[in-house]
Motif scaffolding. Structure first.
Motif, PDB file in Angstrom:
ATOM      1  N   ASN A 144       0.827  -1.214   0.000  1.00 16.33           N
ATOM      2  CA  ASN A 144       0.000   0.000   0.000  1.00 16.33           C
ATOM      3  C   ASN A 144       0.858   1.260   0.000  1.00 16.33           C
ATOM      4  O   ASN A 144       0.570   2.229  -0.710  1.00 16.33           O
ATOM      5  CB  ASN A 144      -0.914   0.010   1.229  1.00 16.33           C
ATOM      6  CG  ASN A 144      -2.151  -0.842   1.042  1.00 16.33           C
ATOM      7  OD1 ASN A 144      -2.341  -1.444  -0.020  1.00 16.33           O
ATOM      8  ND2 ASN A 144      -2.988  -0.923   2.065  1.00 16.33           N
ATOM      9  N   ILE A 145       1.923   1.268   0.837  1.00 21.12           N
ATOM     10  CA  ILE A 145       2.766   2.463   0.936  1.00 21.12           C
ATOM     11  C   ILE A 145       3.494   2.710  -0.390  1.00 21.12           C
ATOM     12  O   ILE A 145       3.543   3.846  -0.895  1.00 21.12           O
ATOM     13  CB  ILE A 145       3.766   2.315   2.088  1.00 21.12           C
ATOM     14  CG1 ILE A 145       3.021   2.261   3.432  1.00 21.12           C
ATOM     15  CG2 ILE A 145       4.760   3.468   2.093  1.00 21.12           C
ATOM     16  CD1 ILE A 145       3.891   1.962   4.616  1.00 21.12           C
ATOM     17  N   ILE A 146       4.065   1.643  -0.977  1.00 17.21           N
ATOM     18  CA  ILE A 146       4.807   1.807  -2.238  1.00 17.21           C
ATOM     19  C   ILE A 146       3.878   2.206  -3.365  1.00 17.21           C
ATOM     20  O   ILE A 146       4.194   3.100  -4.178  1.00 17.21           O
ATOM     21  CB  ILE A 146       5.563   0.502  -2.572  1.00 17.21           C
ATOM     22  CG1 ILE A 146       6.682   0.284  -1.535  1.00 17.21           C
ATOM     23  CG2 ILE A 146       6.148   0.548  -3.974  1.00 17.21           C
ATOM     24  CD1 ILE A 146       7.336  -1.069  -1.620  1.00 17.21           C
ATOM     25  N   ASN A 147       2.710   1.573  -3.468  1.00 20.23           N
ATOM     26  CA  ASN A 147       1.739   1.944  -4.510  1.00 20.23           C
ATOM     27  C   ASN A 147       1.251   3.372  -4.325  1.00 20.23           C
ATOM     28  O   ASN A 147       0.933   4.061  -5.300  1.00 20.23           O
ATOM     29  CB  ASN A 147       0.560   0.976  -4.508  1.00 20.23           C
ATOM     30  CG  ASN A 147       0.912  -0.358  -5.157  1.00 20.23           C
ATOM     31  OD1 ASN A 147       1.673  -0.402  -6.132  1.00 20.23           O
ATOM     32  ND2 ASN A 147       0.378  -1.450  -4.627  1.00 20.23           N
ATOM     33  N   ASN A 148       1.175   3.809  -3.055  1.00 27.19           N
ATOM     34  CA  ASN A 148       0.788   5.201  -2.786  1.00 27.19           C
ATOM     35  C   ASN A 148       1.856   6.164  -3.328  1.00 27.19           C
ATOM     36  O   ASN A 148       1.539   7.215  -3.891  1.00 27.19           O
ATOM     37  CB  ASN A 148       0.610   5.403  -1.276  1.00 27.19           C
ATOM     38  CG  ASN A 148      -0.444   6.453  -0.952  1.00 27.19           C
ATOM     39  OD1 ASN A 148      -1.588   6.331  -1.401  1.00 27.19           O
ATOM     40  ND2 ASN A 148      -0.065   7.467  -0.212  1.00 27.19           N
ATOM     41  N   SER A 149       3.141   5.788  -3.191  1.00 30.24           N
ATOM     42  CA  SER A 149       4.227   6.614  -3.742  1.00 30.24           C
ATOM     43  C   SER A 149       4.158   6.661  -5.260  1.00 30.24           C
ATOM     44  O   SER A 149       4.378   7.705  -5.891  1.00 30.24           O
ATOM     45  CB  SER A 149       5.581   6.045  -3.303  1.00 30.24           C
ATOM     46  OG  SER A 149       5.749   6.177  -1.911  1.00 30.24           O
ATOM     47  N   ILE A 150       3.857   5.494  -5.870  1.00 37.40           N
ATOM     48  CA  ILE A 150       3.732   5.449  -7.331  1.00 37.40           C
ATOM     49  C   ILE A 150       2.583   6.331  -7.789  1.00 37.40           C
ATOM     50  O   ILE A 150       2.678   7.067  -8.782  1.00 37.40           O
ATOM     51  CB  ILE A 150       3.546   3.987  -7.801  1.00 37.40           C
ATOM     52  CG1 ILE A 150       4.826   3.185  -7.533  1.00 37.40           C
ATOM     53  CG2 ILE A 150       3.183   3.930  -9.280  1.00 37.40           C
ATOM     54  CD1 ILE A 150       4.682   1.694  -7.782  1.00 37.40           C
ATOM     55  N   LYS A 151       1.466   6.265  -7.054  1.00 39.42           N
ATOM     56  CA  LYS A 151       0.276   7.024  -7.443  1.00 39.42           C
ATOM     57  C   LYS A 151       0.554   8.524  -7.415  1.00 39.42           C
ATOM     58  O   LYS A 151       0.102   9.275  -8.283  1.00 39.42           O
ATOM     59  CB  LYS A 151      -0.885   6.685  -6.502  1.00 39.42           C
ATOM     60  CG  LYS A 151      -2.196   7.374  -6.875  1.00 39.42           C
ATOM     61  CD  LYS A 151      -3.238   7.247  -5.767  1.00 39.42           C
ATOM     62  CE  LYS A 151      -3.517   5.808  -5.431  1.00 39.42           C
ATOM     63  NZ  LYS A 151      -4.578   5.694  -4.393  1.00 39.42           N
TER      64      LYS A 151
END
Length: 751
Positions: free
Chosen positions: A645-652
């Motif tokens: 979730n944290i990494i995908n949030n950074s990508i988003k």
């Protein structure tokens, strides 16, 4: 050698008698003489004017002399013993001087030793009488039961010993008004028994002297004061005669005694618990002097009374206490149910009034007012409870005159001046016993409001001692110790009952909440099932139909605005499906009951990268750097979801101006916050960031900082991360800078 008269010649009347320095009159009564000696030099510094009457030397020849020049070795030895042994305030002994036997009283005053000489007189075969009277003291215990009975027996005994015309026992109330509680007198005298005397008859400074000096004799009220002379070179200005037996008396008091037609007096202080409880007062119509043996016998009788005060008061209260304890047993042994109704049943019992002989009882508990007997109205009881909660600093307060506490309580004090209050330590919850007003009749020795007469512009003590009857209102009967004790025991019992009720109610509320929670959880499980199956199915059909329309030939013939609406419908259905999926993940996280295990975070990221991250990083041309990470205690499934979730949030939320860079590192030894108790994992990116004032808001469920049109998502991702960290007994923080990126810190407990 020069001398100075230290007689206090200040004009005294009733305007200033309360300020009269009666302990330093500078004069003595003439039936003895006085010397004062410097304790260091043994030089005589003060001598009474009448010394020549007793030892043939006037004060001019005595002052300034060494004691050893006037007295023999016996006196010198007594002085030395007194200086060594300071345990006795007053030392008395017989001393023969010029063929006369004197009773010598010796006491210290500052740096002076005061010697008082009285010629020794034996009276009416006193030795045999004194022995018999002393033997009778123990018989008083057997033959009397109350304090009044004992006082009456003592007055008779003292009259027989001293042969005064009248002997009284005089008791003070809390305002120091006096009452004659026992009397033995000659038949021709008017009785004073039962009469009250106002506190102004014995001013405060006189009461202080009665506490210091327990015996006071005035041999002849018509005496002429003998002045004292001192050496001029002596350092003191006057002589403190507080402990003196010859001390001259206030002229106001002498005039008072003359108005009572008294020729001589003897007064014995009755000291109880270091306070002046009362007096044994002896009056005689003619001058009268007593030997030391008689005075000692009278003092012994006075001590006997004070030693018996507590015992006799307890005896007098015994019947009251027995009744109160019976009422207490009645209340505390009742098998009433522990509930609010049980409390009501407990209170509505006449035993609640018998505890302390009250007329009414109120309990204010929560918003309920329980009343029994004669009480104020409910609202007035609440007003009184509110006032007392502010006025009373401790748990208990009682008074027999509520009116004297506050004029604002007239709505209660006019009917119930007596209250006994206990706080229940919860807002203004309390219990209160009430007593009705009693009109008390007091017999004064003369009108207490007209205690003086103005003769030729001079205020003098009153001459009339005729009985004056006063009716006192706004009072109830006083509360006895046994009654108060029974009330306190009931208060403690009631406190335990109320605690039991609260615990029982809390237990029942907890049971109901548990049932509600079970029902709610069952409903949530049904919602989860519906979300998983029933809601997902229509959304899949909507997306499928939209895909068919978009992918088929029909799209070419559809108007452009219709095509846009179909695309929006498909996107909305997809967002809703993702939202349902995220909600399910969030609820399942709270229900996870997985066993924790030691996890190598380095290995976990290898798995996570292979399973789902590699494609995202390739597509978004992002770089992920993972430094050496520690082993932690956790649940693998939840941790994968957390980091994903944290990494995908950074990508988003990547920046459009530069390539995304994400670094994951162990900061346990470099960050100052909680370094010893937590593993600290930092996830840093160079995305769009956020204003740091929102660093708490981003972890709230459905909270968004950006428009959903610009960035898709449900607003659950970081809230889910916070919940996962809480599941691991840790916590998560974020620090952002707008346009510079975000640093996420994960705190995992060590061990």
């Amino acid at each position: 050698m020069s001398f100075k008269n230290i007689l206090n010649n200040s004009l005294v009347d009733l305007n200033n008698c309360e300020d009269e320095p009666i302990h330093i009159p500078g004069a003595i009564q003439p039936h003895g003489f006085l010397l004062s000696i410097d304790s260091q030099t043994t030089i005589i510094t003060v001598c009474s004017e009448n010394s020549s009457n007793f030892i043939g030397l006037n004060y001019e020849k005595v002052l300034g002399q060494k004691v050893s020049l006037l007295f023999n070795n016996e006196m010198i030895a007594s002085l030395q013993d007194f200086k060594i042994d300071c345990s006795n305030q007053v030392k008395t002994f017989n001393y023969k001087l010029n063929n006369t036997i004197f009773l010598v009283s010796m006491h210290a005053a500052n740096d002076q030793i005061i010697l008082e000489f009285e010629p020794l007189n034996e009276q009416f075969d006193e030795r045999n009488d004194l022995f018999n009277s002393s033997k009778q003291l123990l018989s008083y215990i057997e033959n009397t039961h109350t304090l009044i009975d004992l006082a009456q027996v003592v007055t008779t005994a003292v009259k027989n010993i001293t042969q005064y015309d009248r002997v009284m026992v005089y008791r003070f109330d809390k305002e120091y008004n006096g009452e004659v509680i026992a009397e033995s007198k000659e038949s021709f005298l008017e009785p004073y028994l039962g009469l009250h005397y106002p506190h102004t008859d014995i001013p405060a400074q006189a009461r202080e002297l009665y506490i210091k000096n327990h015996l006071r004799i005035i041999g002849d009220v018509n005496y002429i004061p003998v002045p004292l002379y001192k050496l001029n070179e002596a350092k003191f200005e006057t002589l403190d005669l507080s402990m003196s037996i010859l001390r001259s008396v206030s002229p106001i008091h002498i005039e008072y005694l003359k108005n009572m037609h008294v020729g001589s007096t003897l007064t014995i202080s009755l000291i109880h618990k270091n306070k002046l409880w009362g007096l044994i007062t002896c009056h005689h119509s003619l001058p009268k002097f007593l030997s030391d043996e008689i005075k000692s016998a009278v003092k012994l009788h006075g001590h006997f009374i004070t030693s018996q005060i507590d015992v006799r008061l307890l005896n007098e209260e015994y019947e009251v206490a027995k009744k109160a304890n019976a009422a207490l047993r009645n209340l505390t042994s009742r098998k009433s149910d522990i509930s609010r109704d049980g409390i009501k049943e407990l209170i509505e019992n006449k035993a609640i009034l018998e505890l302390c002989n009250s007329d009414g009882f109120t309990a204010v508990i929560g918003n309920e007012v329980y009343q029994f007997g004669e009480t104020p109205a409910d609202e007035n009881s609440k007003r009184l409870a509110l006032f007392l909660s502010e006025f009373v600093k401790e748990d208990n307060f009682y008074t027999d005159s509520l009116f004297s506490i506050s004029n604002d309580l007239s709505f209660i004090s006019s009917h119930f001046p007596g209250i006994n209050y206990y706080s229940l330590n919860n807002d203004f919850d309390c219990i209160i016993w009430y007593r009705n007003q009693t009109i008390k009749e007091i017999n004064w020795a003369g009108n207490p409001t007209k205690g003086t007469e103005n003769i030729v512009d001079k205020l003098t003590p009153r001459k009339s001692f005729a009985k004056f009857i006063e009716n006192v209102k706004d009072h109830s009967r006083i509360w006895l110790n046994s009654e108060l004790s029974a009330c306190e025991n009931f208060y403690n019992f009631l406190q335990m009952q109320l605690r039991s009720i609260v615990m029982q109610e809390d237990k029942e509320n907890q049971r109901k909440l548990t049932e509600i929670l079970k029902d709610t959880n069952a409903e949530l499980e049904n919602i989860n099932w519906i979300s998983t199956h029933d809601l997902q199915e229509p959304l899949r059909k909507i997306r499928m139909m939209a895909s068919v329309l978009i992918g088929g030939n029909e799209l070419q013939v559809l108007p452009e605005d219709v095509q846009n609406k179909i695309l929006k419908m498909q996107n909305s259905a997809e967002r809703m499906q993702n939202l349902i999926t995220d909600i399910l993940k969030y609820t399942k996280t709270g229900a996870q009951n997985s066993n924790f295990e030691i996890i190598d975070l380095n290995a976990l990221f290898v798995e996570l990268n292979e399973e789902e991250l590699v494609d995202s990083f390739t597509t978004n041309k992002a770089t992920l750097v993972i430094e050496k990470l520690p082993n932690i205690n956790g649940v693998p499934f939840l941790l994968k979801q957390l980091f994903s979730n944290i990494i995908n949030n950074s990508i988003k939320f990547k920046s459009l101006d530069e390539s995304l860079f994400i670094k994951i590192s162990d900061k346990s030894t470099t960050l100052n916050s909680h370094p010893r108790h937590y593993h600290i994992i930092e996830i840093e990116d160079n995305g769009i960031g956020f204003e740091n004032e929102y660093k708490e808001k981003i972890f709230k469920i459905f909270s968004r900082l950006n428009s959903k049109e610009d960035y898709d998502g449900s607003g659950i991702g970081l809230a889910l991360c916070k919940k996962i960290m809480s599941k691991h007994d840790g916590f998560i923080t974020a620090d952002g800078a707008l346009g510079k990126g975000v640093k996420i810190h994960l705190y995992f407990p060590v061990n």
